[in-house]
Scaffold this motif. Structure first.
Motif, PDB file in Angstrom:
ATOM      1  N   ARG A 217      30.259 -23.408 -79.525  1.00 35.22           N
ATOM      2  CA  ARG A 217      29.133 -22.501 -79.725  1.00 35.22           C
ATOM      3  C   ARG A 217      27.921 -23.242 -80.272  1.00 35.22           C
ATOM      4  NH1 ARG A 217      30.444 -17.355 -79.143  1.00 35.22           N
ATOM      5  NH2 ARG A 217      29.146 -16.325 -80.677  1.00 35.22           N
ATOM      6  N   ALA A 218      26.758 -22.730 -79.929  1.00 37.53           N
ATOM      7  CA  ALA A 218      25.492 -23.262 -80.446  1.00 37.53           C
ATOM      8  C   ALA A 218      25.457 -24.794 -80.375  1.00 37.53           C
ATOM      9  CB  ALA A 218      25.238 -22.758 -81.869  1.00 37.53           C
ATOM     10  N   ASP A 219      25.703 -25.307 -79.164  1.00 39.92           N
ATOM     11  CA  ASP A 219      25.562 -26.741 -78.901  1.00 39.92           C
ATOM     12  C   ASP A 219      26.619 -27.660 -79.495  1.00 39.92           C
ATOM     13  OD1 ASP A 219      23.522 -26.493 -77.157  1.00 39.92           O
ATOM     14  OD2 ASP A 219      21.958 -26.627 -78.698  1.00 39.92           O
TER      15      ASP A 219
ATOM     16  N   THR B 290      28.286 -15.709 -73.803  1.00 40.07           N
ATOM     17  CA  THR B 290      28.633 -15.567 -75.208  1.00 40.07           C
ATOM     18  C   THR B 290      28.224 -16.826 -75.994  1.00 40.07           C
ATOM     19  OG1 THR B 290      30.532 -15.442 -76.656  1.00 40.07           O
ATOM     20  CG2 THR B 290      31.000 -16.056 -74.419  1.00 40.07           C
ATOM     21  N   GLY B 291      27.783 -16.647 -77.218  1.00 37.11           N
ATOM     22  CA  GLY B 291      27.366 -17.785 -78.035  1.00 37.11           C
ATOM     23  C   GLY B 291      25.946 -18.243 -77.793  1.00 37.11           C
ATOM     24  N   SER B 292      25.168 -17.425 -77.072  1.00 36.28           N
ATOM     25  CA  SER B 292      23.833 -17.882 -76.715  1.00 36.28           C
ATOM     26  C   SER B 292      22.740 -17.337 -77.637  1.00 36.28           C
ATOM     27  CB  SER B 292      23.540 -17.524 -75.256  1.00 36.28           C
ATOM     28  OG  SER B 292      23.668 -16.141 -75.074  1.00 36.28           O
ATOM     29  N   GLY B 293      23.147 -16.638 -78.677  1.00 39.20           N
ATOM     30  CA  GLY B 293      22.156 -16.189 -79.661  1.00 39.20           C
ATOM     31  C   GLY B 293      21.565 -14.814 -79.375  1.00 39.20           C
ATOM     32  N   LYS B 294      22.349 -13.946 -78.773  1.00 38.70           N
ATOM     33  CA  LYS B 294      21.827 -12.622 -78.433  1.00 38.70           C
ATOM     34  C   LYS B 294      21.527 -11.780 -79.676  1.00 38.70           C
ATOM     35  CE  LYS B 294      25.194 -11.685 -75.316  1.00 38.70           C
ATOM     36  NZ  LYS B 294      25.871 -12.981 -75.099  1.00 38.70           N
ATOM     37  N   THR B 295      22.316 -11.970 -80.721  1.00 41.19           N
ATOM     38  CA  THR B 295      22.112 -11.138 -81.922  1.00 41.19           C
ATOM     39  C   THR B 295      20.689 -11.290 -82.468  1.00 41.19           C
ATOM     40  OG1 THR B 295      24.391 -11.755 -82.421  1.00 41.19           O
ATOM     41  CG2 THR B 295      23.243 -10.439 -84.066  1.00 41.19           C
TER      42      THR B 295
ATOM     43  N   LYS C  70       7.776 -21.379 -80.031  1.00 43.30           N
ATOM     44  CA  LYS C  70       8.376 -21.678 -81.322  1.00 43.30           C
ATOM     45  C   LYS C  70       8.446 -20.340 -82.060  1.00 43.30           C
ATOM     46  CE  LYS C  70       5.283 -24.956 -82.556  1.00 43.30           C
ATOM     47  NZ  LYS C  70       4.523 -25.182 -81.316  1.00 43.30           N
ATOM     48  N   PHE C  71       9.336 -20.240 -83.060  1.00 37.49           N
ATOM     49  CA  PHE C  71       9.397 -18.966 -83.771  1.00 37.49           C
ATOM     50  C   PHE C  71       8.040 -18.597 -84.356  1.00 37.49           C
ATOM     51  CE2 PHE C  71      14.049 -19.788 -83.847  1.00 37.49           C
ATOM     52  CZ  PHE C  71      14.444 -18.594 -83.258  1.00 37.49           C
ATOM     53  N   SER C  72       7.271 -19.614 -84.740  1.00 39.18           N
ATOM     54  CA  SER C  72       5.962 -19.331 -85.351  1.00 39.18           C
ATOM     55  C   SER C  72       4.984 -18.733 -84.323  1.00 39.18           C
ATOM     56  CB  SER C  72       5.388 -20.594 -85.986  1.00 39.18           C
ATOM     57  OG  SER C  72       5.282 -21.605 -84.998  1.00 39.18           O
TER      58      SER C  72
ATOM     59  N   LEU D 288      33.335 -12.323 -81.591  1.00 42.29           N
ATOM     60  CA  LEU D 288      33.359 -12.988 -82.891  1.00 42.29           C
ATOM     61  C   LEU D 288      32.625 -14.317 -82.856  1.00 42.29           C
ATOM     62  CD1 LEU D 288      36.992 -12.495 -84.153  1.00 42.29           C
ATOM     63  CD2 LEU D 288      34.927 -11.187 -84.651  1.00 42.29           C
ATOM     64  N   ASP D 289      31.827 -14.534 -83.854  1.00 40.54           N
ATOM     65  CA  ASP D 289      31.137 -15.808 -83.961  1.00 40.54           C
ATOM     66  C   ASP D 289      31.688 -16.546 -85.173  1.00 40.54           C
ATOM     67  OD1 ASP D 289      29.252 -17.854 -83.581  1.00 40.54           O
ATOM     68  OD2 ASP D 289      28.032 -16.966 -85.170  1.00 40.54           O
ATOM     69  N   ILE D 290      32.537 -17.513 -84.909  1.00 37.04           N
ATOM     70  CA  ILE D 290      33.133 -18.287 -85.990  1.00 37.04           C
ATOM     71  C   ILE D 290      32.640 -19.713 -85.830  1.00 37.04           C
ATOM     72  CG2 ILE D 290      35.289 -19.041 -87.051  1.00 37.04           C
ATOM     73  CD1 ILE D 290      36.562 -16.593 -85.475  1.00 37.04           C
TER      74      ILE D 290
HETATM   75  P1  ADP Z   1      26.023 -14.136 -78.715  1.00 36.66           P
HETATM   76  O1  ADP Z   1      25.767 -12.780 -79.293  1.00 36.66           O
HETATM   77  O2  ADP Z   1      25.137 -14.468 -77.563  1.00 36.66           O
HETATM   78  O3  ADP Z   1      27.490 -14.365 -78.394  1.00 36.66           O
HETATM   79  P2  ADP Z   1      25.392 -15.050 -81.391  1.00 36.66           P
HETATM   80  O4  ADP Z   1      24.200 -14.213 -81.628  1.00 36.66           O
HETATM   81  O5  ADP Z   1      26.663 -14.624 -82.035  1.00 36.66           O
HETATM   82  O6  ADP Z   1      25.655 -15.236 -79.818  1.00 36.66           O
HETATM   83  O7  ADP Z   1      25.001 -16.563 -81.795  1.00 36.66           O
HETATM   84  C1  ADP Z   1      25.893 -17.646 -81.659  1.00 36.66           C
HETATM   85  C2  ADP Z   1      25.651 -18.686 -82.749  1.00 36.66           C
HETATM   86  O8  ADP Z   1      24.401 -19.353 -82.546  1.00 36.66           O
HETATM   87  C3  ADP Z   1      25.568 -18.091 -84.146  1.00 36.66           C
HETATM   88  O9  ADP Z   1      26.265 -18.922 -85.033  1.00 36.66           O
HETATM   89  C4  ADP Z   1      24.100 -18.099 -84.480  1.00 36.66           C
HETATM   90  O10 ADP Z   1      23.865 -18.187 -85.869  1.00 36.66           O
HETATM   91  C5  ADP Z   1      23.623 -19.341 -83.745  1.00 36.66           C
HETATM   92  N1  ADP Z   1      22.214 -19.249 -83.364  1.00 36.66           N
HETATM   93  C6  ADP Z   1      21.589 -18.195 -82.798  1.00 36.66           C
HETATM   94  N2  ADP Z   1      20.300 -18.463 -82.557  1.00 36.66           N
HETATM   95  C7  ADP Z   1      20.083 -19.725 -82.964  1.00 36.66           C
HETATM   96  C8  ADP Z   1      18.929 -20.586 -82.982  1.00 36.66           C
HETATM   97  N3  ADP Z   1      17.750 -20.189 -82.517  1.00 36.66           N
HETATM   98  N4  ADP Z   1      19.091 -21.824 -83.489  1.00 36.66           N
HETATM   99  C9  ADP Z   1      20.285 -22.235 -83.969  1.00 36.66           C
HETATM  100  N5  ADP Z   1      21.404 -21.480 -83.988  1.00 36.66           N
HETATM  101  C10 ADP Z   1      21.315 -20.236 -83.487  1.00 36.66           C
END
Ligand code: ADP
Ligand code: MG
Length: 407
Positions: A395-397, A112-117, A67-69, A366-368
């Motif tokens: 994206r994101a489920d 892409t869209g997996s939360g890498k940022t 968990k983030f915590s 781009l994350d839209i």
């Molecule tokens: P990537 O760089 O892998 O293409 P992003 O970092 O742009 O993906 O994230 C994709 C989307 O998922 C964004 O809208 C982001 O805010 C969302 N996101 C990232 N991490 C989580 C998380 N732990 N829970 C919910 N949403 C998340």
């Protein structure tokens, strides 16, 4: 189950190979007449996908180990994560964050869209909060992507005194130089502009002991290799280096070797590259393409539609045609100024226009949120571009639909 998935993947690859060299565009004069652009027709791949029983395309539910915590992050950062409504880490975050907190170099490969940022921002922000002498340099392939990383950084650093500067082309250097002189902890930029700033002695790469290369595959596609090389060579030897990409190509591997020391590699496999996206083919059956597009755009559910074309001219022309037909549309491509591109993007993000037209280059990373449909009005050049395009939805489920015009 395991075997079924393997089969699924194999047929998927096969489709790719068979169709890679097909050329569905007939030259009709203009720029295209001069060269035969290669393109990727996903028909076979989609047919294979759709003939699969539904259960095979659905990715198993992922249960995060952490968990983030559990990461014992700085309180302020933890609060900001909660305020962003991130409940559980995504797979790449779950695996990468603990390694990065331990100080390892890391290669993160995930679709892409997996939360890498957040996978790189969270541990690096934590590090700088603990040790304000640390400075972080983040390289991104496009201006829009750099803006996006900076926006996310701002949300994660809310209520802290951490500063950042965005160093991208297309806007004046003056403001960037002013902020650089205040010595911000985070510098986010595109390689070309960063190198220009260095030429003018406004930034010293040797001061950055944390470096992120994001979307490296696209960095190479876009011909930034020399600038990236130049910057890497000026970094201090003692540093933590992070490397993110959706795919590993030979070029990516080469940069990786030069750049990283004993990295931990985290590769998140997914059964289908885009499990949340329903992929479909659109045939015109003798009607004009624009009519078919028009019909689609007025159909129920087409709420937020991203349309891809091949060239800046084609995208601009289509955009004007749609506007003439009464649609609210905006476009991003290489012939637009940075301000115009950013405005088009915000209008689309905020729902002021429901159609955004784009070229491949302008849309990298781009994350839209909540794009309902991606329409490939013109075929992408490669399998990678196809995956990249359709990854802008679902994206994101969330669920999304990708429609590809063929012939
Ligand atoms: P990537 O760089 O892998 O293409 P992003 O970092 O742009 O993906 O994230 C994709 C989307 O998922 C964004 O809208 C982001 O805010 C969302 N996101 C990232 N991490 C989580 C998380 N732990 N829970 C919910 N949403 C998340
Ligand atoms: Mg990204």
């Amino acid at each position: 189950m395991y075997n079924k998935n393997r089969n699924h993947k194999d047929s998927f690859r096969g489709g790719n190979r068979n169709f890679r060299n097909n050329n569905h565009f007939r030259s009709r004069g203009g720029a295209r007449a001069r060269f035969r652009a290669k393109n990727f027709d996903p028909t076979n791949m989609i047919n294979n996908l759709n003939s699969m029983p539904q259960e095979e395309v659905v990715v198993k539910e992922f249960i995060a180990k952490n968990k983030f915590s559990d990461f014992k992050l700085d309180r302020r950062l933890e609060t900001n994560i909660i305020n962003k409504n991130y409940i559980n880490p995504t797979p790449i975050q779950d695996a990468a964050i603990p390694e990065l907190l331990r100080g390892h170099d890391l290669v993160g490969i995930a679709k892409t869209g997996s939360g890498k940022t957040a996978a790189f921002l969270i541990p690096l922000i934590n590090k700088v909060l603990r040790n304000p002498d640390q400075k972080v340099l983040i390289l991104a392939p496009t201006r829009e992507l750099a803006v996006q990383i900076r926006d996310e950084l701002r949300e994660f650093t809310y209520n802290t005194n951490l500063q950042s500067v965005l160093c991208i082309g297309g806007v004046s250097m003056h403001g960037q130089i002013k902020i650089l002189r205040r010595n911000p902890q985070f510098v986010i930029g595109t390689p070309g502009r960063l190198k220009d700033l260095e030429d003018q002695h406004q930034i010293n790469f040797n001061n950055y002991r944390n470096i992120v290369l994001d979307e490296v595959d696209h960095m190479l596609d876009m011909g930034f290799i020399q600038d990236v090389d130049y910057i890497i060579n000026k970094l201090p030897y003692a540093r933590q280096s992070l490397f993110f990409s959706a795919t590993i190509t030979d070029g990516v591997e080469r940069v990786m070797k030069k750049f990283l020391k004993n990295p931990v590699t985290i590769k998140i496999e997914s059964n289908a590259p885009t499990a949340n996206v329903s992929q479909q083919i659109v045939k015109t059956n003798g009607k004009s393409k624009i009519e078919v597009l028009h019909e689609l755009l007025i159909s129920p559910g087409f709420e937020k539609v991203l349309i891809f074309g091949r060239t800046k001219f084609g995208v601009e022309k289509l955009s004007r045609e749609l506007i003439d037909r009464g649609f609210k549309a905006a476009s991003i491509h290489g012939n637009k100024s940075q301000n115009q591109r950013q405005r088009a993007l915000s209008e689309f993000k905020d729902g002021y226009v429901k159609i955004l037209l784009a070229t491949d280059v302008a849309s990298r990373g781009l994350d839209i949120p909540d794009v309902t449909h991606v329409i490939n009005y013109e075929l992408p050049e490669s399998y990678e571009d196809y995956i990249h395009r359709i990854g802008r939805t679902g994206r994101a489920d969330k669920k999304g639909t990708a429609l590809t015009f063929v012939n």
